[in-house]
Design a protein around this motif. Structure first.
Motif, PDB file in Angstrom:
ATOM      1  N   ASP A 239      -1.889  -0.193  -3.942  1.00 49.58           N
ATOM      2  CA  ASP A 239      -0.580   0.465  -3.895  1.00 49.58           C
ATOM      3  C   ASP A 239      -0.272   0.818  -2.443  1.00 49.58           C
ATOM      4  OD1 ASP A 239       1.807   1.510  -4.717  1.00 49.58           O
ATOM      5  OD2 ASP A 239       0.969   3.126  -5.933  1.00 49.58           O
ATOM      6  N   ARG A 241       1.620   1.423   0.369  1.00 47.24           N
ATOM      7  CA  ARG A 241       2.976   1.755   0.798  1.00 47.24           C
ATOM      8  C   ARG A 241       2.974   3.104   1.496  1.00 47.24           C
ATOM      9  NH1 ARG A 241       5.996   4.846  -3.008  1.00 47.24           N
ATOM     10  NH2 ARG A 241       4.768   5.481  -4.808  1.00 47.24           N
ATOM     11  N   ASN A 244       2.496   6.545  -0.183  1.00 49.90           N
ATOM     12  CA  ASN A 244       1.169   6.980  -0.621  1.00 49.90           C
ATOM     13  C   ASN A 244       0.309   7.428   0.550  1.00 49.90           C
ATOM     14  OD1 ASN A 244       1.399   6.716  -3.402  1.00 49.90           O
ATOM     15  ND2 ASN A 244       0.813   4.560  -3.385  1.00 49.90           N
ATOM     16  N   ASP A 257      -3.961   7.524  -3.717  1.00 51.30           N
ATOM     17  CA  ASP A 257      -3.634   6.675  -4.863  1.00 51.30           C
ATOM     18  C   ASP A 257      -4.333   5.319  -4.833  1.00 51.30           C
ATOM     19  OD1 ASP A 257      -2.105   8.744  -5.703  1.00 51.30           O
ATOM     20  OD2 ASP A 257      -0.166   7.773  -5.435  1.00 51.30           O
ATOM     21  N   LEU A 260      -4.877   1.224  -8.278  1.00 54.58           N
ATOM     22  CA  LEU A 260      -4.639  -0.219  -8.350  1.00 54.58           C
ATOM     23  C   LEU A 260      -5.565  -1.015  -7.431  1.00 54.58           C
ATOM     24  CD1 LEU A 260      -0.726  -0.317  -8.440  1.00 54.58           C
ATOM     25  CD2 LEU A 260      -2.339  -0.310 -10.358  1.00 54.58           C
ATOM     26  N   ASP A 269      -2.089  -6.677  -0.272  1.00 54.55           N
ATOM     27  CA  ASP A 269      -1.631  -5.423   0.326  1.00 54.55           C
ATOM     28  C   ASP A 269      -0.478  -5.643   1.290  1.00 54.55           C
ATOM     29  OD1 ASP A 269      -3.292  -3.657  -1.006  1.00 54.55           O
ATOM     30  OD2 ASP A 269      -4.814  -3.605   0.573  1.00 54.55           O
ATOM     31  N   TRP A 272       2.709  -6.218  -0.658  1.00 53.24           N
ATOM     32  CA  TRP A 272       3.144  -4.968  -1.303  1.00 53.24           C
ATOM     33  C   TRP A 272       3.752  -4.018  -0.275  1.00 53.24           C
ATOM     34  CZ3 TRP A 272       3.526  -4.146  -6.420  1.00 53.24           C
ATOM     35  CH2 TRP A 272       3.652  -2.840  -6.898  1.00 53.24           C
ATOM     36  N   LEU A 276       7.658  -3.231  -0.923  1.00 53.44           N
ATOM     37  CA  LEU A 276       8.030  -1.905  -1.410  1.00 53.44           C
ATOM     38  C   LEU A 276       8.983  -1.202  -0.457  1.00 53.44           C
ATOM     39  CD1 LEU A 276       7.328  -0.300  -4.041  1.00 53.44           C
ATOM     40  CD2 LEU A 276       6.122  -2.453  -3.702  1.00 53.44           C
ATOM     41  N   ARG A 326       5.224  -7.890  -9.686  1.00 50.39           N
ATOM     42  CA  ARG A 326       4.375  -6.800 -10.178  1.00 50.39           C
ATOM     43  C   ARG A 326       5.181  -5.522 -10.328  1.00 50.39           C
ATOM     44  NH1 ARG A 326       0.074  -6.161  -5.788  1.00 50.39           N
ATOM     45  NH2 ARG A 326      -0.634  -4.467  -7.134  1.00 50.39           N
ATOM     46  N   HIS A 327       6.019  -5.255  -9.337  1.00 60.47           N
ATOM     47  CA  HIS A 327       6.844  -4.053  -9.388  1.00 60.47           C
ATOM     48  C   HIS A 327       7.826  -4.114 -10.548  1.00 60.47           C
ATOM     49  CE1 HIS A 327       9.754  -1.087  -7.382  1.00 60.47           C
ATOM     50  NE2 HIS A 327       8.670  -0.424  -7.701  1.00 60.47           N
TER      51      HIS A 327
END
Length: 369
Positions: A239, A241, A244, A257, A260, A269, A272, A276, A326-327
């Motif tokens: 996750d 981003r 986080n 977090d 995942l 990564d 993502w 994001l 995925r999102h």
């Protein structure tokens, strides 16, 4: 977005949760109580967080954060929650890297004390780029920052990924390997397909998400299944981003977090992280604001990561689309939960529940970048 209420995330009562937490805490630290407990406004869509202080003459730390598996009565985002896995991953990153993570204090795998497994960690002071309202909107602290301050935040954030990938021995993260056959990426995509099947088990399938999985199969990276490519399998945060990360000024103070986290290619990564931000940026532009178009630009993220690690990111069209897909699956489940709680009506078209539908369609059609 300002008129859209935040989706319900729990059916638990904070006061009752705090009372039960105090009873449990006294078994770990005799005489201790949980006080000043609050639920953060940014409480996650999956696991829950409770912030509290420890009232005790000699606490290991004063301010804490409790990470609690999702309330089974709250139409959970994921089918299972492995808190021991998150706890172990956080400790692994702390042991092998200089990436800042919160100090972990206690793990409780027995669901009896609070109704679900949980762990307690130190609360790190700082600020987090918000999801609601998005940090890309005018008025957020990141939007108000200077170009130089945002550039420093971006550089340090990419460095976080580089250090996680380079410093944690993959063999020590073997417990994060996903089941199945084939490469780490094959297993990752297979797990996402299984998750999607669970999300739509009692609903109409999403034609857009089905198209996305078909696109992945047709555009599979030619190097992704090379068994000898050990550089391609690392501990991925999952996750990755900026929402986080707790920042001290513009420097990462705590990376949060890890639910995942998995073994996989580095690009999981990177894709993502890039996508994001684009998700929030696209929402901002659609509202008539400029947002932060120069933050976390894909070309700059790829260049910096290559310079830090020596690994040139590969197949990033694939991985950014995979991130968007995925999102979309997660957002579909969150939307079904809102329907479950009567917050929104069910539309005739399930794709209408995917907030970034237009972006994902553009990626599949080759129009996005």
């Amino acid at each position: 977005m300002s008129s859209t209420p935040r989706p319900r995330t729990t059916t638990r009562e904070p006061a009752e949760l705090t009372r039960r937490l105090s009873a449990w805490l006294s078994t770990r630290l005799p005489g201790a109580r949980a006080v000043a407990a609050t639920v953060p406004a940014s409480n996650g869509m999956s696991s829950e967080t409770l912030l509290f202080d420890i009232d005790h003459p000699r606490p290991p730390v004063r301010s804490c954060a409790l990470r609690l598996a999702a309330d089974p009565a709250a139409y959970t985002v994921f089918p299972t929650y492995d808190m021991a896995r998150q706890y172990r991953t956080t400790r692994l990153v702390a042991e092998y890297t200089d990436v800042p993570v919160p100090r972990t204090l206690w793990l409780e795998e027995d669901p009896a004390p609070l109704g679900a497994p949980f762990f307690v960690m130190e609360r790190v002071q700082g600020r987090v780029p918000p999801d609601v309202m998005p940090y890309t909107y005018e008025g957020s602290w990141l939007h108000a920052a200077t170009d130089a301050e945002r550039a420093a935040l971006e550089a340090d954030t990419v460095s976080v990924l580089a250090r996680i990938h380079d410093q944690v021995p993959a063999e020590r993260a073997a417990f994060l390997g996903l089941p199945g056959r084939g490469s780490a990426l094959r297993r990752h995509v297979a797990a996402q397909r299984a998750y999607y099947a669970w999300v739509v088990a009692e609903h109409e399938p999403s034609p857009l998400i089905e198209r996305g999985f078909a696109w992945l199969a047709e555009h599979w990276p030619p190097t992704a299944d090379a068994a000898a490519d050990t550089d391609d399998t690392v501990l991925t945060w999952g996750d990755a981003r900026i929402g986080n990360i707790v920042y001290d000024g513009f420097t990462p103070a705590a990376v949060l977090d890890w639910e995942l986290a998995a073994l996989g290619p580095r690009e999981l990564d990177l894709g993502w992280l890039v996508y994001l931000h684009r998700f929030f940026q696209d929402l901002t532009v659609s509202s008539g604001q400029r947002g932060l178009p120069d933050l976390l630009r894909r070309d700059r993220v790829e260049e910096r990561y290559a310079r830090l690690t020596g690994h040139i990111p590969r197949a990033m069209d694939f991985h950014t689309l995979y991130a968007a897909l995925r999102h979309a699956v997660v957002m579909l489940r969150v939307a079904y939960r809102r329907i479950h709680f009567g917050e929104v009506p069910a539309p005739a078209d399930p794709d209408a529940l995917i907030m970034h539908r237009a972006a994902l369609e553009a990626m599949i059609d080759g129009r996005y970048w």
